[in-house]
Every structure is written in C-alpha cells, then in structure tokens.
Design an enzyme around this catalytic site. Structure first.
Site, PDB file in Angstrom:
ATOM      1  N   LYS A  79      -1.735  -1.377  -4.000  1.00  0.00           N
ATOM      2  CA  LYS A  79      -2.456  -0.496  -4.108  1.00  0.00           C
ATOM      3  C   LYS A  79      -1.667   0.828  -4.383  1.00  0.00           C
ATOM      4  CE  LYS A  79      -5.911   2.365  -1.341  1.00  0.00           C
ATOM      5  NZ  LYS A  79      -6.403   2.509  -0.123  1.00  0.00           N
ATOM      6  N   TYR A 111       0.842  -1.064   0.208  1.00  0.00           N
ATOM      7  CA  TYR A 111      -0.138  -0.227  -0.130  1.00  0.00           C
ATOM      8  C   TYR A 111       0.915   1.256  -0.001  1.00  0.00           C
ATOM      9  CZ  TYR A 111      -4.003   2.935   1.908  1.00  0.00           C
ATOM     10  OH  TYR A 111      -4.924   4.062   1.806  1.00  0.00           O
TER      11      TYR A 111
END
Length: 302
Positions: free
Chosen positions: A165, A137
């Site tokens: 992500k 992330y």
C-alpha cells in the site's frame, strides 16, 4: 507473475465505540457486512482509519476475530499489526494467523524513523515470524520514512511479501514502484482520489477509506476508471473528492467518522487523543456534502 490475487477495493474499517468507551462490536459487524455488500474486494481491520493506536492488543485481536467471522471466506481479511513495539507487532502477527486472517498490513517501525537498512531488517523479521502474506505499507507523512521503490524491490524477494500500500501521494513514485515490482507484487494506492491516475500505471487496487461511507460510489468509480468510462468517472468524481475534503476539515480519522455520522451512518466518536468535531467543523462537513450533492449521487447508485 504476481504472488497474490489481491486486487480492487480493500476497505479499511472504522472502529465504532459506544458512548461509555468500549468497542461497539454489533455496529462493527454491521459495517463490515455493508462493506462487502457494497462491493469491497477485501477488508482491513485495525488500520490507521480503525484507530489501532488507541486500542489494546486484546481489543485488536477481538476485532480480528469479528472481521474473519463476518467475512466468512467471501473476501480476504488483512489485519493491521502496526505498533510502537516490535514485540507487539510480532504478537499481533501471530494473533492474525491464529484468528484466521488472510494476511497482514504492516507499517515500518513507527515514531523511531528508521533508515532504510533498519526498515528492511524490521520487515524481514516480521515476515520470518509468520507464513501469512504481507502487505507493506508506505506512509511517509505519518511515519516520517519513505519506503523507496528500490527497497520495495528488495523486500519483494521475500516469499510472503505479496503487496504494498503506497500512501506517498506521489504519482511519480507510484509510477516508479509499478515499473519495478508490478509483475511481482500487487500495488495498491492509499487514496481513492488517486484511482484514475494510478490504474494505468499498473496499480491493481486501493486501500479505501471512503468506500465504507459511500455505498457503491467507490465501487462504481473504480470500475469506471478501470474500464476507461470517463463519462461515469467524471460524474462520480465530484462526490468522491468532496468526501475527502470532509476528512481534511480537522484531524483525518475524526473527519471520517464525522462524515459518516453526517450521512446517517452512526459510528460514534473517535478515541482520544482525537476529539469529536466541533459544531463549526460539523457545519463545514455538512456544507461540503451538500454543495457537491453527495447524498443525491449516492442515491443514484443505491
């Protein structure tokens, strides 16, 4: 070949709280079910949108359990395990495994602003602690650290790192990231507003905040962009972008709840340190939604 079949819309769920403070698990399960019904390809529990930072470890584990129960194997469940303390991240990672989650979503160490060497060490330690698939992330605005495409490429060598992500909001970085790892990792963007520009680069999905409050809007928009259906994407885009403007009317995660409440989807108020929107902020949200005819657009997709 990519290590995972994760793709599409992975909806990061809000956490509704009762007026007296505890988690409203009944409402939470209703929201999780509605996300699946409206086309989510995956669910993310205790992400930033879920206010993980304002909950105890015990509460987060109970949410892991509740999400797995609702999903019942229909879509993958990813557990947000980010925390200030590495030991807590490891504890949550183990809990994600024991509760039946399909993977974890992990920020680099928060607040401490590690350099890339330290961020790499952190991820290698977390990955070694569990066999669960890991979604990296990158959120430089929130964390103050940019997980570069070169570092992601190194981390892609770890067998259970399967996705990332990227919430940098930087389309040039997303393009470089896809060039380096799209054959190995599933690349997701962190904003639905980037779907149209990101899919042609090799991005396979979005970690979605607006999906949970917009019926099938994000599903229809994602599919239209993937199919090159510009007419449909053009028609739906004003409503989607208006929803994102609502989020920015105040603090982002309070804004998501304000928009949901305004659209008749009660989720309560955020936990401190965030506060409910003021009457003036709520009026701004209502005006943004009305000016873009968001409710009417959502109705056409019902």
């Amino acid at each position: 070949m990519s290590k995972t079949n994760w793709q599409g819309i992975h909806s990061v769920l809000v956490t509704p709280f009762l007026p007296e403070g505890p988690i409203d698990f009944k409402r939470y399960e209703e929201l999780a079910e509605a996300n699946i019904a409206n086309g989510a390809d995956g669910l993310i529990v205790c992400g930033s949108t879920g206010e993980f930072y304002a909950m105890s470890v015990a509460e987060r584990v109970k949410l892991f359990e509740a999400t797995v129960k609702v999903a019942a194997g229909r879509v993958p469940v990813l557990a947000g395990v980010s925390d200030l303390h590495t030991d807590v991240v490891l504890e949550l990672t183990k809990a994600a495994e024991t509760t039946g989650c399909d993977g974890i979503l992990a920020l680099p160490p928060i607040y401490s602003k590690p350099d890339l060497r330290e961020a790499e060490h952190f991820y290698r330690r977390i990955c070694a602690a569990s066999g669960l698939p890991v979604m990296l992330y990158n959120s430089p605005v929130r964390i103050g650290v940019n997980i570069t495409p070169d570092l992601v490429a190194r981390l892609a060598e770890i067998p259970n790192v399967v996705a990332i992500k990227d919430s940098s909001g930087d389309i040039q970085q997303v393009a470089e990231l896809c060039q380096k790892v799209k054959g190995e990792l599933a690349v997701f963007v962190g904003y639905e507003t980037m779907i149209r520009s990101a899919l042609p680069l090799g991005v396979v999905g979005v970690v979605a905040m607006a999906h949970q409050l917009s019926g099938r809007l994000v599903r229809a928009y994602f599919d239209a962009c993937a199919a090159g259906d510009t007419a449909t994407a053009d028609r739906l885009e004003p409503a989607l972008f208006a929803i994102y403007r609502c989020f920015k009317t105040g603090s982002f995660y309070a804004g998501i709840k304000a928009a949901m409440n305004t659209l008749g989807q009660p989720v309560g108020i955020p936990r401190e340190p965030l506060l409910p929107f003021t009457d003036a902020q709520l009026a701004s949200v209502a005006k943004i939604l009305a000016d873009a005819d968001v409710a009417a657009t959502l109705q056409t997709l019902a």
